[in-house]
Design a protein around this motif. Structure first.
Motif, PDB file in Angstrom:
ATOM      1  N   VAL A  29       0.305  -1.662   0.230  1.00 45.64           N
ATOM      2  CA  VAL A  29      -0.062   0.077   0.061  1.00 45.64           C
ATOM      3  C   VAL A  29       0.806   1.161  -0.232  1.00 45.64           C
ATOM      4  CG1 VAL A  29      -2.191  -1.241   1.388  1.00 45.64           C
ATOM      5  CG2 VAL A  29      -0.430  -0.177   2.672  1.00 45.64           C
ATOM      6  N   ARG A  30       0.492   2.573  -0.733  1.00 44.31           N
ATOM      7  CA  ARG A  30       1.220   4.071  -0.542  1.00 44.31           C
ATOM      8  C   ARG A  30       0.919   4.087   0.670  1.00 44.31           C
ATOM      9  NH1 ARG A  30      -1.704   7.916  -4.795  1.00 44.31           N
ATOM     10  NH2 ARG A  30      -3.158   7.292  -3.467  1.00 44.31           N
ATOM     11  N   SER A  31       2.206   4.914   1.185  1.00 47.12           N
ATOM     12  CA  SER A  31       2.723   5.153   2.321  1.00 47.12           C
ATOM     13  C   SER A  31       2.274   7.262   2.664  1.00 47.12           C
ATOM     14  CB  SER A  31       4.497   5.107   2.969  1.00 47.12           C
ATOM     15  OG  SER A  31       4.060   3.552   3.020  1.00 47.12           O
ATOM     16  N   ILE A  32       1.635   7.325   3.526  1.00 49.56           N
ATOM     17  CA  ILE A  32       1.686   8.511   3.520  1.00 49.56           C
ATOM     18  C   ILE A  32       2.762   9.770   3.887  1.00 49.56           C
ATOM     19  CG2 ILE A  32       0.229  10.391   5.527  1.00 49.56           C
ATOM     20  CD1 ILE A  32      -1.730   8.500   5.749  1.00 49.56           C
ATOM     21  N   CYS A  33       3.184  10.224   3.198  1.00 50.33           N
ATOM     22  CA  CYS A  33       3.741  11.415   3.102  1.00 50.33           C
ATOM     23  C   CYS A  33       3.951  12.351   5.300  1.00 50.33           C
ATOM     24  CB  CYS A  33       3.882  12.283   2.742  1.00 50.33           C
ATOM     25  SG  CYS A  33       5.601  13.686   3.533  1.00 50.33           S
ATOM     26  N   GLN A  34       4.893  10.999   5.861  1.00 45.36           N
ATOM     27  CA  GLN A  34       4.861  12.133   6.962  1.00 45.36           C
ATOM     28  C   GLN A  34       5.573  13.297   7.137  1.00 45.36           C
ATOM     29  OE1 GLN A  34       4.665   8.893   9.461  1.00 45.36           O
ATOM     30  NE2 GLN A  34       3.162   8.221   7.928  1.00 45.36           N
ATOM     31  N   GLY A  76      -1.970  12.474   3.581  1.00 45.10           N
ATOM     32  CA  GLY A  76      -0.991  13.891   3.543  1.00 45.10           C
ATOM     33  C   GLY A  76      -1.444  15.189   2.341  1.00 45.10           C
ATOM     34  N   VAL A  77      -1.356  16.033   3.550  1.00 49.79           N
ATOM     35  CA  VAL A  77      -1.460  17.494   2.938  1.00 49.79           C
ATOM     36  C   VAL A  77      -0.686  17.991   1.214  1.00 49.79           C
ATOM     37  CG1 VAL A  77      -3.043  18.192   4.340  1.00 49.79           C
ATOM     38  CG2 VAL A  77      -0.389  18.658   4.501  1.00 49.79           C
ATOM     39  N   GLY A  78      -0.103  17.430   1.395  1.00 54.18           N
ATOM     40  CA  GLY A  78       1.202  17.716  -0.034  1.00 54.18           C
ATOM     41  C   GLY A  78       1.854  18.306   0.313  1.00 54.18           C
ATOM     42  N   CYS A  79       3.539  18.287   0.017  1.00 54.18           N
ATOM     43  CA  CYS A  79       4.650  19.022   0.477  1.00 54.18           C
ATOM     44  C   CYS A  79       6.003  18.853  -0.923  1.00 54.18           C
ATOM     45  CB  CYS A  79       5.035  18.677   2.342  1.00 54.18           C
ATOM     46  SG  CYS A  79       5.739  17.284   2.398  1.00 54.18           S
ATOM     47  N   PRO A  80       6.888  19.907  -0.380  1.00 53.10           N
ATOM     48  CA  PRO A  80       7.867  19.649  -1.567  1.00 53.10           C
ATOM     49  C   PRO A  80       8.308  18.215  -1.391  1.00 53.10           C
ATOM     50  CG  PRO A  80       7.905  21.315  -0.586  1.00 53.10           C
ATOM     51  CD  PRO A  80       7.471  21.472   0.326  1.00 53.10           C
ATOM     52  N   LYS A  81       8.870  17.425  -0.297  1.00 59.33           N
ATOM     53  CA  LYS A  81       9.519  16.091  -0.134  1.00 59.33           C
ATOM     54  C   LYS A  81       8.197  15.158  -0.307  1.00 59.33           C
ATOM     55  CE  LYS A  81      12.111  16.642   4.124  1.00 59.33           C
ATOM     56  NZ  LYS A  81      12.485  15.684   5.113  1.00 59.33           N
ATOM     57  N   MET A 131       1.169  11.648  -0.648  1.00 58.66           N
ATOM     58  CA  MET A 131       2.074  10.406  -0.565  1.00 58.66           C
ATOM     59  C   MET A 131       3.064   9.833  -0.786  1.00 58.66           C
ATOM     60  SD  MET A 131      -0.892   8.631   0.541  1.00 58.66           S
ATOM     61  CE  MET A 131      -1.044   6.954   0.673  1.00 58.66           C
ATOM     62  N   LYS A 132       4.224   8.856   0.198  1.00 60.70           N
ATOM     63  CA  LYS A 132       5.782   8.964  -0.350  1.00 60.70           C
ATOM     64  C   LYS A 132       6.337   7.743  -0.295  1.00 60.70           C
ATOM     65  CE  LYS A 132       9.836  10.590   0.176  1.00 60.70           C
ATOM     66  NZ  LYS A 132      10.340  10.960  -1.396  1.00 60.70           N
ATOM     67  N   GLY A 133       6.643   6.483  -0.953  1.00 59.69           N
ATOM     68  CA  GLY A 133       6.820   5.615  -0.864  1.00 59.69           C
ATOM     69  C   GLY A 133       5.902   4.284  -0.495  1.00 59.69           C
ATOM     70  N   ARG A 134       5.764   2.982  -0.440  1.00 60.07           N
ATOM     71  CA  ARG A 134       5.114   1.825  -0.015  1.00 60.07           C
ATOM     72  C   ARG A 134       5.717   1.152   1.038  1.00 60.07           C
ATOM     73  NH1 ARG A 134       3.601  -1.452  -6.096  1.00 60.07           N
ATOM     74  NH2 ARG A 134       5.789  -0.523  -5.586  1.00 60.07           N
ATOM     75  N   ILE A 135       4.603   0.312   1.810  1.00 59.24           N
ATOM     76  CA  ILE A 135       4.806  -0.814   2.732  1.00 59.24           C
ATOM     77  C   ILE A 135       3.920  -1.381   3.106  1.00 59.24           C
ATOM     78  CG2 ILE A 135       3.517   0.906   3.895  1.00 59.24           C
ATOM     79  CD1 ILE A 135       4.807   0.621   7.271  1.00 59.24           C
ATOM     80  N   GLY A 136       4.585  -2.377   3.570  1.00 56.23           N
ATOM     81  CA  GLY A 136       3.849  -4.024   3.344  1.00 56.23           C
ATOM     82  C   GLY A 136       2.176  -4.026   4.548  1.00 56.23           C
ATOM     83  N   ILE A 137       1.692  -4.348   4.352  1.00 53.02           N
ATOM     84  CA  ILE A 137       0.387  -4.914   5.099  1.00 53.02           C
ATOM     85  C   ILE A 137       0.369  -6.817   5.211  1.00 53.02           C
ATOM     86  CG2 ILE A 137      -1.175  -3.183   4.941  1.00 53.02           C
ATOM     87  CD1 ILE A 137      -3.059  -4.522   3.194  1.00 53.02           C
ATOM     88  N   PHE A 138       0.673  -7.561   6.035  1.00 50.62           N
ATOM     89  CA  PHE A 138       0.516  -8.967   5.916  1.00 50.62           C
ATOM     90  C   PHE A 138       0.297  -9.261   6.723  1.00 50.62           C
ATOM     91  CE2 PHE A 138       4.411  -6.372   5.466  1.00 50.62           C
ATOM     92  CZ  PHE A 138       5.571  -6.722   4.718  1.00 50.62           C
TER      93      PHE A 138
END
Length: 622
Positions: free
Chosen positions: A427-432, A482-487, A493-500
């Protein structure tokens, strides 16, 4: 190089011999003796020696270059990784560095300006069209291969491929697609699982572009009728990145796909992959077992291979012999004997596994169990003192057990050898950096989340950091976005993480496998040891701000349908078994009836003659 923070215009200078001295550097400055970062103009040629991704990671940016020096703006000069990157950059640029401090906001604004991603491609295309206007390089109609290779190595073509590759790395793409369409060439990146068109090029450039990639990958540039596979490697500021290349003939010309394999980013620890709590404890314990089989299930593109590599990295020590059978080899692991199967010459997972067992292995990784023969050999290897890691194409962890039984594995053998089954999705990750809680989450959604998590052990929820009280109807459920930022380039959203989901086949679970229990009853038994489904694991990650509810629903929406399909599948297996029993009983009755007739009198033919003993030909014992 030991970089220290300096004041005013006293800038640390490093010469090519790594000797340091302090000098005075004049740059474009404002009245308060600080460089005007808002209006500074960075020439493109300065950035040709380093990717934007590396600049963002190590937080430095070269902004002016002379004959023997480069001026570099650095956010944190005391950071060891930044110092090492600057060393590498200095050697690559073949110039001494002049270091200027810069604040983080100014750096982020500056890095955004230089991310005009395809300026290099467009400029290279202009040069190519001007220099090759009257040449048919794209068609490769030259007589000698050496002449073809020389032209394809010319600056315009090389620059185009280099820019496409570097921009893909900067965008954190996992794949690059170069696709010829009817009237143009489309370049697409797969970012966080989604394909996006990033640039289109003239159709006439396609053959030259593909041929340049083939040269890099050591493929035959004159072979366009059949697919080819290859790979190449680049180094960027000490970071090794492999590219797995596949060419494929289409009606519009050859298509090329490049899989980007960042050896540092790809081989992550289990918690970075998203394996947490109980699941992590089980996997870390079982991968150190001396024998048994651990399976990872999920559809194509769900990250199974990455998880396998992360496991191998944890157990890759000098005192064990690890051998892998892969199709294809993705990440190169130092100290691991990796072999790529080639079915076209008869080197399959099954035949390779037979040979591997003669190589005195301690740990075997089989890329995928595709057929009954491979399954039987893998089970046999796990029962004879080897730890086997492999993957299987099922949608849930519990679904792997009836699949293996359907492949012909006896339940008692499976119960003795299987250590664990893990299913996963991405799944896509929220930009922290720009995460915030969602206000006014509908009450119905809050109650639905509580119902979905009602079967999860409360201690598991507490251990994973879930603050909401599932049993309290008035407890507020908080989810994030995530509201959006330069990063994250404004995406949120930035990157992905697994659900298991991980099944631990302990003694009680092994017992019900032996008894032939299948379907949802397997999950019910697994819950006794703290099992959580993928959807539950995803919802926990939603409540802890790692992903969104929409992402979890997207990848698990078919779970209910699949459970129904599994139940039907189990019923079919049971009906088939009952049918076979009835058939055998009918056959036995018929044989008994025939025997009774033969003993009745007239129909007895040589009834008292001794029958020939069974043949002892070794061919009968296959």
């Amino acid at each position: 190089m030991n970089i220290k923070m300096v004041k005013d215009n006293n800038i640390l200078v490093e010469d090519e011999n790594n000797s340091s001295k302090t000098g005075s550097v004049q740059g474009k400055q404002t009245s308060n003796n600080q460089i005007d970062w808002q209006n500074i103009d960075i020439k493109e040629n300065i950035l040709n020696t380093v990717s934007v991704d590396s600049l963002s990671k190590f937080q430095f940016i070269p902004f002016e270059m002379g004959d023997d020096f480069v001026k570099v703006a650095v956010v944190d000069q005391s950071d060891l990784n930044t110092q090492n990157a600057l060393k590498f950059f200095s050697r690559k640029a073949k110039r001494r560095l002049e270091i200027y401090p810069i604040d983080l906001n100014s750096f982020n604004n500056l890095i955004s300006k230089v991310k005009n991603k395809f300026l290099g491609v467009e400029n290279a295309l202009d040069v190519y069209e001007q220099s090759k206007e009257n040449e048919n390089v794209g068609g490769i109609k030259l007589r000698k291969r050496k002449e073809t290779v020389k032209i394809l190595k010319d600056a315009p073509i090389s620059k185009m491929v280099e820019s496409i590759v570097e921009n893909a790395i900067d965008s954190n793409a996992s794949d690059i697609h170069i696709e010829p369409i009817a009237d143009h060439v489309r370049v697409r990146y797969r970012i966080d699982g989604d394909l996006k068109t990033v640039i289109t090029l003239p159709k006439k450039i396609a053959p030259a572009l593909v041929s340049r990639v083939k040269i890099l990958s050591n493929l035959k540039i004159d072979e366009k009728r059949k697919p080819q596979d290859g790979r190449f490697r680049i180094n960027d500021l000490g970071r090794t990145i492999d590219f797995r290349v596949s060419s494929f003939p289409t009606s519009n010309g050859e298509k090329v796909v490049m899989r980007i394999l960042d050896t540092k980013e790809g081989l992550m620890k289990l918690d970075k992959l998203g394996i947490q709590g109980r699941d992590k404890e089980i996997i870390e314990r079982l991968i150190h077992e001396p024998y048994g089989i651990i399976l990872i299930t999920g559809p194509t593109g769900s990250g199974k291979s990455t998880t396998l590599y992360s496991m191998l990295k944890l157990i890759n020590t000098e005192n064990v012999n690890i051998i892998t059978l892969e199709d294809p080899v993705e990440y190169i692991l130092e100290g691991v004997n990796q072999s790529q199967v080639r079915p076209e010459i008869g080197y399959t997972f099954a035949s390779g596994l037979r040979s591997v067992l003669r190589q005195d292995p301690d740990i075997i990784m089989v890329g995928e169990i595709r057929d009954s023969e491979t399954a039987e050999l893998a089970i046999h290897a796990s029962l004879t003192g080897h730890l086997v890691l492999s993957t299987l194409h099922t949608n849930s962890a519990a679904g792997a057990i009836p699949r293996l039984i359907d492949m012909g594995i006896q339940p008692f053998l499976l119960a003795s050898s299987l250590k664990s089954v893990m299913a996963q999705r991405l799944v896509r990750s929220i930009c922290q950096n720009c995460k915030k809680p969602i206000d006014n989450l509908p009450e119905g959604t809050q109650q639905q989340i509580k119902r979905e998590l009602s079967s999860v052990n409360r201690s598991v929820l507490k251990e994973r950091g879930v603050e909401v009280d599932i049993d309290d109807p008035n407890s507020k459920v908080v989810v994030y976005e995530g509201v959006g930022c330069p990063k994250c380039q404004g995406k949120g959203m930035k990157g992905r993480i697994g659900i298991f989901e991980v099944i631990d086949t302990d003694k009680d679970f092994s017992k019900i496998i032996t008894q032939g229990v299948l379907g949802t009853k397997l999950e019910d038994e697994a819950r006794k040891s703290g099992f959580t489904t993928m959807k539950e694991d995803g919802l926990i990650k939603v409540l802890t701000g790692l992903t969104t509810l929409e992402e979890v629903e997207r990848v698990t929406e078919d779970d209910d349908e699949e459970e129904q399909d599994n139940d039907k599948y189990v019923k079919q297996i049971n009906m088939s078994a009952e049918s076979n029993d009835q058939s055998r009983e009918s056959t036995n009755q018929e044989n008994a009836h025939q025997e009774g007739i033969s003993q009745g009198g007239d129909m007895v033919v040589n009834n008292n003659e001794e029958k020939d003993p069974p043949s002892l030909d070794p061919g009968n014992f296959q």
